[in-house]
Design an enzyme around this catalytic site. Structure first.
Site, short mmCIF file in Angstrom:
data_model
loop_
_atom_site.label_atom_id
_atom_site.label_comp_id
_atom_site.label_asym_id
_atom_site.label_seq_id
_atom_site.Cartn_x
_atom_site.Cartn_y
_atom_site.Cartn_z
N CYS A 146 -6.15 -3.95 1.30
CA CYS A 146 -5.91 -2.48 0.50
C CYS A 146 -7.35 -1.98 0.51
CB CYS A 146 -5.69 -2.79 -0.94
SG CYS A 146 -4.00 -3.09 -1.34
N HIS A 177 -7.17 2.21 -4.25
CA HIS A 177 -7.30 1.82 -5.56
C HIS A 177 -8.82 1.86 -6.12
CE1 HIS A 177 -8.07 -2.47 -5.12
NE2 HIS A 177 -7.26 -2.37 -4.15
#
Length: 207
Positions: free
Chosen positions: A181, A165
């Site tokens: 992440c 992301h």
């Protein structure tokens, strides 16, 4: 040390070639990180002095056994590669998870989202109780920790809870500080988002 006119002229093409190559790289970087006014939440240009040259998006030579279209996350060196085939890849600088908070092995892109919302997981809340105030979710936008785009990684048809992301903390690129992440500059995740379809293979390499 003196240089003869003949020696200077002989070396001039190499000097100019070097300057041209450096100039081309800089112009490409300027274009890659220019303002994006047409986004739902317009993005300003990224000052190049805020991005180390080795962390800027660029096409590079990359020999790999993985087929064209594969996303390779090389966690130890903080780089992500989009395999283009013919020994080439698009390389991006990334931020990665803290030790013990990272995905390893193969996954697929289960879905994609533009300016995604974010809801902390139960584990995130237990590790950092301050996340409790966001338990109801945070809408997409410039203050959302997932940034401009998100690729949701699945394995065996199930969400792994790991994402590739964007980020509203560009200073974290090149570091290991996330909740597992993979973070990218917003300009870079927008570029990757356009290249990678749902169902694409992702390979995460750990040390």
């Amino acid at each position: 040390m003196s240089i003869s006119r003949r020696g200077f002229l002989a070396g001039l093409p190499l000097f100019l070639a070097g300057c041209t190559a450096a100039g081309t790289d800089y112009r490409t970087a300027m274009l890659n990180y220019a303002a994006l006014p047409d986004e739902s939440f317009p993005l300003r240009a990224v000052p190049l002095d805020k991005i180390k040259p080795e962390l800027r998006r660029q096409e590079v030579a990359y020999e790999t056994k993985h087929p064209k279209g594969t996303v390779v996350v090389d966690t130890p060196v903080r780089r992500l590669y989009y395999v283009m085939g013919d020994g080439r890849a698009m390389r991006y600088g990334i931020g990665v998870g803290k030790e013990g908070l990272a995905l390893r092995g193969n996954a697929t892109v289960g879905r994609k989202a533009q300016w995604p919302s974010w809801t902390p997981t139960a584990n995130m809340i237990s590790r950092d109780p301050r996340n409790r105030e966001f338990a109801g979710g945070v809408p997409g936008g410039p203050n959302n920790p997932l940034g401009a785009r998100a690729l949701y990684l699945h394995r065996g048809g199930r969400d792994t809870m790991f994402r590739i992301h964007g980020t509203n903390q560009p200073q974290s690129i090149g570091l290991a500080m996330s909740s597992g992440c993979v973070r990218m500059l917003n300009h870079d995740i927008i570029d990757l988002y356009e290249r990678v379809p749902v169902g694409a293979n992702v390979v995460v390499i750990q040390a």
